[in-house]
Design a protein around this motif. Structure first.
Motif, PDB file in Angstrom:
ATOM      1  N   MET A 137       5.342 -55.824-111.424  1.00 39.66           N
ATOM      2  CA  MET A 137       5.837 -56.057-110.076  1.00 39.66           C
ATOM      3  C   MET A 137       6.952 -57.092-110.043  1.00 39.66           C
ATOM      4  SD  MET A 137       4.204 -54.095-108.103  1.00 39.66           S
ATOM      5  CE  MET A 137       2.813 -52.989-108.293  1.00 39.66           C
ATOM      6  N   THR A 138       6.745 -58.153-110.830  1.00 37.63           N
ATOM      7  CA  THR A 138       7.751 -59.214-110.781  1.00 37.63           C
ATOM      8  C   THR A 138       9.057 -58.758-111.408  1.00 37.63           C
ATOM      9  OG1 THR A 138       6.761 -60.050-112.781  1.00 37.63           O
ATOM     10  CG2 THR A 138       6.126 -61.118-110.725  1.00 37.63           C
ATOM     11  N   ARG A 140      10.340 -55.980-110.805  1.00 35.91           N
ATOM     12  CA  ARG A 140      11.030 -55.333-109.686  1.00 35.91           C
ATOM     13  C   ARG A 140      11.731 -56.403-108.822  1.00 35.91           C
ATOM     14  NH1 ARG A 140       9.349 -50.492-107.652  1.00 35.91           N
ATOM     15  NH2 ARG A 140      11.277 -50.670-106.435  1.00 35.91           N
ATOM     16  N   LEU A 141      11.047 -57.515-108.663  1.00 33.81           N
ATOM     17  CA  LEU A 141      11.664 -58.611-107.894  1.00 33.81           C
ATOM     18  C   LEU A 141      12.910 -59.128-108.610  1.00 33.81           C
ATOM     19  CD1 LEU A 141      11.665 -60.592-105.540  1.00 33.81           C
ATOM     20  CD2 LEU A 141      10.124 -62.048-106.867  1.00 33.81           C
ATOM     21  N   SER A 142      12.799 -59.267-109.928  1.00 35.69           N
ATOM     22  CA  SER A 142      13.963 -59.716-110.694  1.00 35.69           C
ATOM     23  C   SER A 142      15.111 -58.743-110.530  1.00 35.69           C
ATOM     24  CB  SER A 142      13.603 -59.847-112.179  1.00 35.69           C
ATOM     25  OG  SER A 142      12.580 -60.791-112.348  1.00 35.69           O
ATOM     26  N   ALA A 186      15.597 -56.723-108.057  1.00 33.04           N
ATOM     27  CA  ALA A 186      16.107 -56.789-106.690  1.00 33.04           C
ATOM     28  C   ALA A 186      17.018 -58.004-106.497  1.00 33.04           C
ATOM     29  CB  ALA A 186      14.942 -56.858-105.709  1.00 33.04           C
ATOM     30  N   LEU A 187      16.624 -59.131-107.079  1.00 30.99           N
ATOM     31  CA  LEU A 187      17.461 -60.327-106.960  1.00 30.99           C
ATOM     32  C   LEU A 187      18.799 -60.126-107.660  1.00 30.99           C
ATOM     33  CD1 LEU A 187      14.769 -63.117-107.513  1.00 30.99           C
ATOM     34  CD2 LEU A 187      16.011 -62.634-105.408  1.00 30.99           C
ATOM     35  N   ARG A 188      18.766 -59.492-108.790  1.00 31.46           N
ATOM     36  CA  ARG A 188      20.027 -59.227-109.502  1.00 31.46           C
ATOM     37  C   ARG A 188      20.876 -58.269-108.695  1.00 31.46           C
ATOM     38  NH1 ARG A 188      16.525 -59.248-114.164  1.00 31.46           N
ATOM     39  NH2 ARG A 188      16.758 -61.324-115.083  1.00 31.46           N
ATOM     40  N   GLY A 189      20.206 -57.322-108.056  1.00 35.01           N
ATOM     41  CA  GLY A 189      20.939 -56.401-107.207  1.00 35.01           C
ATOM     42  C   GLY A 189      21.650 -57.122-106.077  1.00 35.01           C
ATOM     43  N   LEU A 190      21.021 -58.163-105.597  1.00 38.63           N
ATOM     44  CA  LEU A 190      21.640 -58.937-104.516  1.00 38.63           C
ATOM     45  C   LEU A 190      22.828 -59.759-105.013  1.00 38.63           C
ATOM     46  CD1 LEU A 190      18.912 -60.643-102.296  1.00 38.63           C
ATOM     47  CD2 LEU A 190      20.737 -59.111-101.561  1.00 38.63           C
ATOM     48  N   ALA A 191      22.660 -60.351-106.200  1.00 36.18           N
ATOM     49  CA  ALA A 191      23.620 -61.369-106.634  1.00 36.18           C
ATOM     50  C   ALA A 191      24.682 -60.861-107.589  1.00 36.18           C
ATOM     51  CB  ALA A 191      22.868 -62.523-107.290  1.00 36.18           C
ATOM     52  N   ASP A 192      24.415 -59.788-108.275  1.00 35.56           N
ATOM     53  CA  ASP A 192      25.327 -59.437-109.364  1.00 35.56           C
ATOM     54  C   ASP A 192      26.726 -59.082-108.883  1.00 35.56           C
ATOM     55  OD1 ASP A 192      23.520 -60.043-111.196  1.00 35.56           O
ATOM     56  OD2 ASP A 192      23.006 -57.981-111.782  1.00 35.56           O
ATOM     57  N   VAL A 227      28.358 -60.637-106.660  1.00 31.96           N
ATOM     58  CA  VAL A 227      29.062 -61.815-106.133  1.00 31.96           C
ATOM     59  C   VAL A 227      30.075 -62.300-107.171  1.00 31.96           C
ATOM     60  CG1 VAL A 227      28.786 -64.177-105.328  1.00 31.96           C
ATOM     61  CG2 VAL A 227      27.061 -62.473-104.778  1.00 31.96           C
ATOM     62  N   PRO A 228      31.334 -62.393-106.788  1.00 30.61           N
ATOM     63  CA  PRO A 228      32.335 -62.843-107.769  1.00 30.61           C
ATOM     64  C   PRO A 228      32.195 -64.336-108.049  1.00 30.61           C
ATOM     65  CG  PRO A 228      33.346 -62.541-105.629  1.00 30.61           C
ATOM     66  CD  PRO A 228      31.936 -62.076-105.486  1.00 30.61           C
ATOM     67  N   ALA A 229      32.659 -64.729-109.202  1.00 30.77           N
ATOM     68  CA  ALA A 229      32.601 -66.155-109.566  1.00 30.77           C
ATOM     69  C   ALA A 229      33.470 -66.959-108.608  1.00 30.77           C
ATOM     70  CB  ALA A 229      33.081 -66.332-110.996  1.00 30.77           C
TER      71      ALA A 229
END
Lengths: 469, 174
Positions: free
Chosen positions: A1-2, A4-6, A8-14, A16-18
């Motif tokens: 499960m965790t 999946r959370l990881s 999802a978080l990467r999906g949110l942040a990846d 984002v440009p530097a």
């Protein structure tokens, strides 16, 4: 499960440009830091300066929580040397004093006019530093109630810390027993080669702000400690050469001047200071001088004996004799407990004291006999074989005067822990500089250690990357 | 000479850490602009202390966290803003679920900064509890409890995230 959370978080942040980082960020950040640090140091210095200036220029004296326990007013049983950090009377008022004192232990090369006071109700020590050096008990006097010190033309109020002009132009001779009138001597005239003369001795009334009596002298110099005001403040006794001159306020002309109405011969003796008048105001005490054979200090055989004379005819008051004061440089009467009991301050000679004749040229001598090593407060009783020593100054304190009201009442209190008041401004400044220097040194040391550790870590990293390459 | 070497070292550090730290900051704040500001502020702090830092990366994350918390406090004193449902600037992949990401983002925004920082360090950067505790300057027990509280809050805020965060606290223990 965790996982999946990881994801999802990467999906949110990846996506984002530097962040855009300016090329000059490194230099700008460090320069801004340096500027801010300098500004903070400057602001701190300004605040310290303002605080210091405010502290130094404040209007009133500092209320300082005293370490000494307050008790009923009395003369302390012990006197200590006030250390260099002792607050001045202007900085922190001690309250009505029991003693005013001076000597080598109180003065030093930087504070050569310094005198100490100790409060009557607690061991609050403060210092005074008039513009010119004054001798406690001679040119610097303590009022009978201990509230005022009169020195150098100023009256220091010990309850407020403020000082005001004494109101007259001359040097102090004596407080009246009530404290309201001040006997003073006009500044002496000088006739070459070595003749000094006091034009007149005045009696200044503090309530009326004027002289109520000016007794013309003109023929001799009146040294400090050789005058006394009667208990009612209406008569003045002044030693002029080998006589005691008596003058009355009632005899004064409209301009306040008057000549002596009687002159009592001293026959080589002295007028014993501000307490010379007896409580009834009809007799005055004098000192006769002789030489002892079994003296406590054999090299100093000067001996004083107290006598009382009626002012009406100068006759000696009958009664048993007062005890001799052997090897005493001077005797100043503080006051009388009764007609048969006098309280006096007596100078004790040290090894350097020389018993000079009374005709020794006083104009070239110090006001307090040279070589006086300590001062004793004694009780003199008619018929007693020797004086009762009530107090003796410790080593290094060679000048003393006391609040007459406490000495006459016999009020004594046990000395406690001394309180020297708030730190003086120079000490605060020195402490601030010391702390700032220590802080800067510590910061430099920590910075150096960190830089060294960082250099070592860099060296290890480089060595590791070289070996892996 | 020494200053040049220091500058070069810092530049290398920025190149290596910039992207990761920006994403970390974005997950902490939920706002790209604020994330960029945060990264610049944190890098400026790192630049000032560069010679004294043993682990500049750890310090950078610590500053990002503390500054985000500070910004968070500032933001809470202002009228609440509507989340804009930001969609990353990249084409959606086959596994992407835009609605789910918006729900997760909205739920993250409702957590405290510390809870978000714990979740990001643990599940985005895959750090251990000990590393997370060290980076945030807290105890391991605090990291555990914050993780539990954060996941529990995500569950209560968005039940549809249950498959991401687990149904019971035990399920999230690493």
């Amino acid at each position: 499960m965790t996982s999946r959370l990881s994801e999802a978080l990467r999906g949110l942040a990846d996506g984002v440009p530097a962040a855009a980082v300016p090329e000059e960020l490194f230099d700008r950040a460090r320069a801004r830091h340096r500027r801010r640090r300098a500004a903070a140091a400057g602001a701190l210095a300004v605040v310290m300066l303002l605080l210091g200036a405010g502290y130094a220029l404040r209007a009133g004296s500092v209320r300082w929580p005293t370490a000494a326990d307050s008790t009923a007013p009395g003369l302390p049983t012990r006197l200590v040397d006030p250390p260099l950090r002792t607050a001045s009377v202007g900085q922190s008022a001690p309250g009505a004093a029991a003693m005013l004192f001076g000597g080598p232990a109180v003065r030093d090369g930087w504070n050569e006019n310094r005198m100490g006071v100790v409060a009557g109700d607690a061991d609050r020590y403060r210092v005074l530093a008039p513009a010119e050096r004054q001798t406690a008990g001679f040119e610097a006097l303590l009022s009978p109630d201990g509230r005022y010190v009169w020195a150098g033309g100023l009256l220091y109020d010990l309850t407020s810390g403020r000082s005001t002009r004494a109101g007259m132009d001359g040097y102090p001779l004596a407080f009246a027993p009530g404290g309201k009138r001040l006997a003073y001597a006009d500044h002496e005239t000088f006739t070459p080669p070595n003749t000094y003369a006091t034009p007149y001795v005045g009696l200044y009334d503090r309530d009326r702000h004027t002289d109520v009596l000016r007794m013309r002298v003109g023929v001799a110099w009146v040294p400090p400690g050789r005058a006394a005001v009667s208990p009612d403040g209406a008569e003045l006794a002044v030693q002029v050469r080998d006589e005691v001159w008596l003058a009355r306020v009632a005899d004064a002309d409209p301009d306040g001047t008057a000549g002596p109405y009687r002159k009592l011969p001293l026959n080589g003796g002295r007028l014993p200071g501000a307490g010379a008048w007896l409580p009834d105001g009809r007799s005055v005490a004098t000192l006769t001088r002789s030489t002892c054979t079994d003296c406590p200090v054999p090299s100093y055989p000067r001996t004083w004996r107290l006598e009382t004379h009626t002012v009406a005819d100068g006759a000696m008051v009958p009664g048993p004799a007062f005890p001799d004061l052997r090897s005493a440089t001077y005797v100043h009467l503080v006051g009388w407990r009764s007609a048969d009991e006098a309280v006096a301050l007596v100078g004790v000679p040290g090894p350097a004291a020389v018993d000079r004749p009374e005709t020794h040229d006083i104009a070239t001598s110090p006001h307090q006999e040279h070589g006086t090593a300590s001062v004793q407060l004694v009780l003199l009783r008619r018929g007693a074989a020797s004086p009762d020593v009530l107090f003796r100054t410790p080593a290094g304190i060679t000048e003393l005067t006391v609040a007459a009201s406490l000495a006459i009442d016999g009020a004594v209190r046990e000395s406690g822990s001394p309180d020297f008041g708030p730190p003086p401004i120079w000490l605060v400044a020195a402490a601030a500089i010391l702390i700032a220097s220590a802080g800067a040194a510590l910061q430099s040391l920590v910075g150096y250690l960190r830089r060294r550790r960082h250099r070592e870590a860099d060296g290890r990293r480089r060595a590791g990357s070289d070996s892996s390459a | 000479m020494n200053e040049d070497r220091t500058r070069a070292g810092f530049a290398e550090f920025v190149r290596a850490e910039n992207a990761a730290s920006t994403r970390f900051a974005y997950l902490l704040t939920g706002d790209r602009q604020h994330a960029e500001d945060l990264v610049q502020v944190a890098l400026a702090r790192v630049a000032v202390r560069w010679e004294r830092l043993d682990d500049p990366g750890a310090y950078l994350r610590r500053v990002l966290y503390t500054q985000a918390a500070s910004w968070w406090r500032w933001r809470r004193a202002r009228p609440p803003e509507q989340l804009d449902g930001f969609v990353p600037d990249r084409p959606a992949g086959p596994g992407d679920d835009v609605d789910l990401r918006m729900v997760l983002q909205a739920a993250l925004a409702r957590l405290t900064v510390r809870q978000r920082a714990v979740l990001v360090l643990r599940y985005y950067e895959d750090r251990t509890e000990a590393e997370t505790a060290k980076l945030l300057g807290s105890r391991i027990g605090t990291v555990k409890s914050q993780t539990r509280h954060a996941l529990g809050r995500l569950r209560s805020l968005a039940p549809e995230l249950a498959e991401f965060v687990g149904r019971t606290p035990q399920e999230v223990t690493r």
